[in-house]
Write an enzyme that holds these catalytic residues in place. Structure first.
Site, mmCIF file in Angstrom:
data_model
loop_
_atom_site.group_PDB
_atom_site.id
_atom_site.type_symbol
_atom_site.label_atom_id
_atom_site.label_comp_id
_atom_site.label_asym_id
_atom_site.label_seq_id
_atom_site.Cartn_x
_atom_site.Cartn_y
_atom_site.Cartn_z
ATOM 1 N N ASP A 290 0.902 -1.337 0.122
ATOM 2 C CA ASP A 290 0.127 -0.036 -0.141
ATOM 3 C C ASP A 290 0.867 1.336 0.169
ATOM 4 O OD1 ASP A 290 -2.045 -1.694 -0.159
ATOM 5 O OD2 ASP A 290 -2.985 -1.093 1.933
ATOM 6 N N ALA A 291 1.961 1.305 0.954
ATOM 7 C CA ALA A 291 2.738 2.349 0.949
ATOM 8 C C ALA A 291 3.455 2.767 -0.468
ATOM 9 C CB ALA A 291 3.635 2.217 1.956
ATOM 10 N N GLU A 292 3.918 1.653 -1.190
ATOM 11 C CA GLU A 292 4.719 1.813 -2.273
ATOM 12 C C GLU A 292 3.579 2.412 -3.125
ATOM 13 O OE1 GLU A 292 7.912 -1.553 -2.565
ATOM 14 O OE2 GLU A 292 5.757 -2.356 -2.690
ATOM 15 N N SER B 74 -34.774 -5.778 -17.916
ATOM 16 C CA SER B 74 -34.638 -6.615 -16.656
ATOM 17 C C SER B 74 -34.853 -7.976 -17.022
ATOM 18 C CB SER B 74 -35.988 -6.190 -15.521
ATOM 19 O OG SER B 74 -37.140 -6.168 -16.536
ATOM 20 N N LEU B 75 -35.074 -8.936 -16.078
ATOM 21 C CA LEU B 75 -35.093 -10.299 -16.541
ATOM 22 C C LEU B 75 -36.364 -11.040 -16.193
ATOM 23 C CD1 LEU B 75 -31.417 -11.308 -15.375
ATOM 24 C CD2 LEU B 75 -32.101 -11.183 -17.685
ATOM 25 N N GLU C 107 -24.130 -17.404 -15.490
ATOM 26 C CA GLU C 107 -23.298 -16.356 -14.598
ATOM 27 C C GLU C 107 -24.007 -15.993 -13.190
ATOM 28 O OE1 GLU C 107 -23.548 -12.992 -17.038
ATOM 29 O OE2 GLU C 107 -22.769 -13.828 -18.873
ATOM 30 N N LYS D 170 -25.759 -14.218 -10.142
ATOM 31 C CA LYS D 170 -26.588 -13.054 -10.207
ATOM 32 C C LYS D 170 -26.163 -12.268 -8.788
ATOM 33 C CE LYS D 170 -31.164 -11.131 -11.072
ATOM 34 N NZ LYS D 170 -31.179 -10.123 -10.200
ATOM 35 N N ASP E 80 -25.733 -9.535 -6.259
ATOM 36 C CA ASP E 80 -27.057 -8.801 -5.573
ATOM 37 C C ASP E 80 -26.188 -7.452 -5.287
ATOM 38 O OD1 ASP E 80 -29.442 -8.043 -4.714
ATOM 39 O OD2 ASP E 80 -29.152 -9.409 -2.742
ATOM 40 N N ARG F 167 -29.103 2.377 -13.416
ATOM 41 C CA ARG F 167 -30.223 1.784 -14.402
ATOM 42 C C ARG F 167 -31.399 2.816 -14.592
ATOM 43 N NH1 ARG F 167 -34.695 -1.540 -13.985
ATOM 44 N NH2 ARG F 167 -35.089 -2.888 -15.600
ATOM 45 N N TYR G 137 -20.693 -7.693 -17.140
ATOM 46 C CA TYR G 137 -21.494 -8.860 -17.713
ATOM 47 C C TYR G 137 -21.921 -8.703 -18.927
ATOM 48 C CZ TYR G 137 -25.613 -6.600 -15.432
ATOM 49 O OH TYR G 137 -26.480 -5.500 -15.270
ATOM 50 N N LYS H 279 -33.785 -17.969 -9.610
ATOM 51 C CA LYS H 279 -33.579 -17.368 -8.364
ATOM 52 C C LYS H 279 -33.244 -18.465 -7.441
ATOM 53 C CE LYS H 279 -35.078 -13.135 -7.559
ATOM 54 N NZ LYS H 279 -34.568 -11.855 -7.234
ATOM 55 N N CYS I 60 -30.403 -3.503 31.492
ATOM 56 C CA CYS I 60 -30.358 -4.924 30.933
ATOM 57 C C CYS I 60 -31.718 -5.619 30.947
ATOM 58 C CB CYS I 60 -29.472 -5.838 31.766
ATOM 59 S SG CYS I 60 -29.680 -7.433 31.402
ATOM 60 N N CYS J 26 -31.364 -8.270 34.209
ATOM 61 C CA CYS J 26 -30.877 -8.266 35.408
ATOM 62 C C CYS J 26 -31.116 -6.731 35.971
ATOM 63 C CB CYS J 26 -29.445 -8.643 35.815
ATOM 64 S SG CYS J 26 -28.277 -7.775 34.650
ATOM 65 N N CYS K 134 -24.481 -5.912 28.401
ATOM 66 C CA CYS K 134 -24.643 -6.049 29.960
ATOM 67 C C CYS K 134 -23.517 -6.855 30.838
ATOM 68 C CB CYS K 134 -25.888 -6.992 30.413
ATOM 69 S SG CYS K 134 -26.114 -7.611 32.144
ATOM 70 N N CYS L 252 -25.501 -12.235 35.410
ATOM 71 C CA CYS L 252 -27.144 -11.719 34.864
ATOM 72 C C CYS L 252 -27.645 -13.203 34.431
ATOM 73 C CB CYS L 252 -26.901 -10.748 33.668
ATOM 74 S SG CYS L 252 -28.185 -10.703 32.447
HETATM 75 S S1 IVH Z 1 -27.970 -9.367 -17.490
HETATM 76 C C1 IVH Z 1 -30.696 -8.415 -20.782
HETATM 77 N N1 IVH Z 1 -25.910 -10.358 -16.213
HETATM 78 O O1 IVH Z 1 -29.917 -8.560 -12.543
HETATM 79 C C2 IVH Z 1 -29.818 -8.744 -19.431
HETATM 80 N N2 IVH Z 1 -27.854 -9.111 -15.205
HETATM 81 O O2 IVH Z 1 -32.809 -8.050 -13.869
HETATM 82 C C3 IVH Z 1 -29.829 -7.911 -18.278
HETATM 83 N N3 IVH Z 1 -27.661 -8.912 -12.509
HETATM 84 O O3 IVH Z 1 -30.300 -5.588 -11.883
HETATM 85 C C4 IVH Z 1 -28.929 -7.999 -17.189
HETATM 86 N N4 IVH Z 1 -25.870 -10.235 -12.446
HETATM 87 O O4 IVH Z 1 -27.824 -5.746 -12.666
HETATM 88 C C5 IVH Z 1 -27.406 -9.715 -15.934
HETATM 89 N N5 IVH Z 1 -24.627 -11.455 -14.516
HETATM 90 C C6 IVH Z 1 -25.574 -10.824 -14.861
HETATM 91 C C7 IVH Z 1 -25.977 -10.138 -13.730
HETATM 92 C C8 IVH Z 1 -27.445 -9.241 -13.814
HETATM 93 C C9 IVH Z 1 -26.725 -9.409 -11.650
HETATM 94 C C10 IVH Z 1 -28.561 -7.877 -12.281
HETATM 95 C C11 IVH Z 1 -28.864 -6.702 -13.039
HETATM 96 C C12 IVH Z 1 -30.309 -6.150 -12.896
HETATM 97 C C13 IVH Z 1 -30.882 -7.575 -12.827
HETATM 98 C C14 IVH Z 1 -31.492 -7.913 -13.915
#
Ligand code: IVH
Length: 680
Positions: free
Chosen positions: A37-39, A86-87, A123, A125, A127, A146, A237, A328, A422, A425, A440, A445
């Site tokens: 870190d220092a370098e 979205s998915l 891949e 997912k 969070d 987004r 991704y 999921k 507490c 107690c 406590c 207790c």
């Molecule tokens: S692809 C059309 N790949 O999931 C594809 N999304 O509903 C759209 N997320 O909030 C996204 N890991 O940020 C994709 N490997 C991944 C992901 C990913 C997490 C999240 C994304 C979004 C939600 C999609």
């Protein structure tokens, strides 16, 4: 670059920028730092100094951008060239098979789709938060959230503070793709999250409720210097471009990720291409298994049709692509109402706020209580009685309240006050500096004792079947036990006095107590509930010392030699066994017949019989491995070099023991020579 800065300065600045970015990549993307870190700081300071003197050197791609800039009033908006989709979601194998059928039929028609195995890219997912990065002529120009999918917030200054986001692309890439979009997830590692919370508590600030909130909150700081101070990371991704040749050059998701990795973007190392439903199911199962050991939170797996041509042919329906789906993990989150907030006293005296919930199914079990952790988190979450909340249960961990649904808050929702005393107690609680916990401090207790007894009897401890929290509480309330040892002196008449205790149950409990007396040393040690001594530490201590007496007598120095025992645990052990009361408890446990038995190592040979070894320096395996090896061949291991030492097993960076051995002419050997001693 600026006209007024001398040429030499320009080239030094370019050199520094490149060097700093290279080390950023090594650290954040490749996980193999090459500088201390220092370098690294020295390089960075030199860069800042140059830019101070020659402000024209500050470009959009200078690493100095990573320190953040003072607050702006408000984020400007950023329109996404292509909607951030979205998915669709599935939650079990049948639903995924349904998705797969639609994909096959979409690509090959109903008749011809029967036996096709689609190539998918899977891949984890993550969070966190979805972001988009736009590179123009190779320079990071706009980074955005987004938002509603069409328009997000421009958070470029904040995103530039992330070491894992390249500020500039390699020049050949910039030339080839003068416009490039990279999408991915910003998240916080669990270890970083915990360390940050600890630090926030030390500074007296409120803690963060969870890594996702932490990441979101940190990214949306108007003052990007705050983002800079937060341990955020990026995983890419997707790569997109407006160049029609882009899709021609990269044929698949896997190829585009490879391209991203080659250009300095971190990608997830659990991503891969698999064939058909079977391939997907297998990776889903293995990801689910690995989930608990990952240093980041994931809530499922994203499955994408790998081929870009096929993706194009499948197209998009409403706001989600037909070619991708999120599978999921079983719902680990659910909504419910907080009926009350209570404060429970744990075995170490920590007072934890607990939400009493309207019963709800989460991850396959009914949950009625959820932890609110501590005062800071209670305040950050702002949970009130009557609130509708999201509760989460991950793996075996205690369910927690993740967030309040403020839209559903009723006017009568009542905040709670943290107690000053507490609840058990009634002694005043104290909050040590640097700790989030209210404690406590009264060792007598009653609730703490209940917790200690319950822990003593737990599966990882003495494993006393039938001794749950309710029974422990009755023992304490009636004054039958004041230490764990008292359990072994209970008689049947006493047991029969208790609520709901029939003859049979009393017999079973006495039998379970009898059986538990021969629990092995690691479990019996863990059962004592010494602060910091979890199952792993207990196993390490037992392995090393091999008797409770030796552990009780060990000093700090000796304790520190055990793998996995640091200064904190060593100190905790020493002070635990310095208390007369604790020593007495062990004594009474032993007189009651608790054996603290340590499995004898089976002797494999007597090759080292009569020889005493000392181990020092860093070896290819943990020290206890070599200790066990020596002992199973009849040798003895001691902790300090003396004239009675026969051999010093020395690894790299051996220090004072090596010089002492040399002085006393003790034979010094390495791992290979030890093996030879055993073999010959
Ligand atoms: S692809 C059309 N790949 O999931 C594809 N999304 O509903 C759209 N997320 O909030 C996204 N890991 O940020 C994709 N490997 C991944 C992901 C990913 C997490 C999240 C994304 C979004 C939600 C999609």
């Amino acid at each position: 670059m600026g006209a007024s800065s001398p040429k030499k300065v320009n080239s030094r600045h370019a050199e520094l920028s490149e060097e700093i970015e290279r080390h950023n990549r090594l650290y954040y993307v490749e996980n193999s730092p090459a500088l201390s870190d220092a370098e690294f700081d020295r390089l960075f300071d030199e860069l800042l100094e140059l830019e101070e003197k020659y402000p024209e050197l500050k470009s959009a791609a200078s690493p100095s951008q990573r320190v953040g800039a003072p607050a702006s009033n408000k984020f400007s908006s950023a329109r996404h060239r292509l909607r951030m989709l979205s998915l669709q979601k599935v939650s079990n194998a049948n639903e995924f098979a349904e998705f797969d059928r639609r994909v096959r039929e979409g690509l090959y028609g109903k008749e011809n789709s029967e036996n096709k195995a689609i190539e998918y890219h899977v891949e984890p997912k993550l969070d966190g938060l979805a972001v988009e990065l736009v590179y123009r002529k190779g320079i990071l120009d706009v980074g955005s959230t987004r938002g509603d999918g069409a328009i997000g917030e421009n958070i470029t200054a904040n995103l530039k503070t992330l070491g894992s986001i390249p500020l500039a692309l390699p020049s050949n890439t910039a030339k080839r793709w003068p416009y490039l979009e990279v999408r991915g997830e910003v998240y916080m590692r669990l270890s970083d999250f915990r360390a940050l919370n600890k630090k926030l508590a030390e500074d007296g600030s409120a803690g963060l409720a969870n890594p996702r909130n932490g990441a979101a909150g940190s990214l949306r700081q108007l003052d990007s210097r705050i983002s800079a101070a937060r341990p955020l990371r990026f995983i890419a991704y997707a790569a997109l471009s407006d160049d029609p040749n882009f899709a021609g050059e990269f044929h698949s998701q896997s190829q585009s990720l490879k391209f991203l990795a080659e250009n300095g973007f971190p990608i997830n190392d659990h991503s891969r291409s698999v064939a058909g439903i079977d391939g997907v199911s297998q990776s889903f199962q293995s990801l689910e298994k690995e989930r608990g050991s990952l240093d980041y939170e994931i809530d499922g797996m994203v499955i994408k049709v790998n081929s870009f041509t096929d993706q194009q042919r499948l197209g998009v329906i409403s706001r989600a692509p037909r070619w991708a789906v999120a599978w999921k993990f079983p719902a680990e989150e659910a909504q419910t109402t907080v009926e009350n907030i209570e404060f429970s006293v744990g075995r170490t005296g920590v007072v934890t706020p607990v939400a009493v919930l309207a019963p709800v199914r989460v991850g396959g079990v009914t949950v009625t209580n959820a932890s609110l952790h501590n005062e800071d988190i209670l305040r950050t979450l702002d949970v009130r009685i009557g609130d509708v909340v999201i509760v989460r249960r991950a793996g075996d961990v205690i369910p927690e309240v993740r967030e309040v649904i403020f839209d559903k808050r009723k006017d009568k929702a009542r905040p709670v006050r943290y107690p000053k005393n507490c609840p058990s107690c009634k002694r005043p609680l104290s909050r040590a500096e640097g700790e989030a916990a209210q404690r406590c401090l009264n060792p007598a207790c009653p609730e703490q004792l209940v917790g200690r007894i319950f822990h003593f009897a737990s599966k990882g401890g003495m494993d006393i079947d039938g001794l749950g929290e309710k029974l422990a509480r009755q023992f304490v309330e009636r004054g039958f036990v004041t230490t764990a040892a008292d359990l072994f002196y209970l008689n049947k008449e006493q047991l029969l006095e208790l609520d709901l205790m029939a003859d049979k149950r009393a017999d079973n409990l006495l039998a379970a107590l009898e059986t538990s007396k021969s629990r092995p040393l690691p479990n019996a040690l863990y059962a004592l509930g010494i602060f910091g001594v979890g199952e792993t530490a207990a196993a390490g201590l037992a392995e090393h010392f091999r008797s409770i007496a030796a552990i009780m007598e060990a000093g700090s120095d000796e304790l520190l030699e055990v793998d996995g025992i640091g200064a904190g645990i060593a100190e905790s052990l020493v002070s635990f066994f310095a208390e007369k009361e604790n020593r007495d408890t062990v004594k009474r446990l032993r007189s009651a017949g608790v054996t603290f038995a340590c499995k004898q190592r089976k002797a494999e040979s007597a090759a080292l019989a009569g020889k005493t070894f000392v181990i020092t320096g860093s070896l290819s395996r943990p020290r206890d491995y070599f200790k066990a090896l020596i002992e199973t061949h009849g040798g003895k291991v001691s902790s300090s070099v003396s004239k009675n030492t026969d051999y010093l097993l020395a690894g790299e960076k051996a220090g004072s023991k090596l010089s002492k051995a040399e002085k006393l002419s003790v034979e010094i050997i390495d791992e290979e020579q030890l093996e030879k001693l055993i073999r010959d």
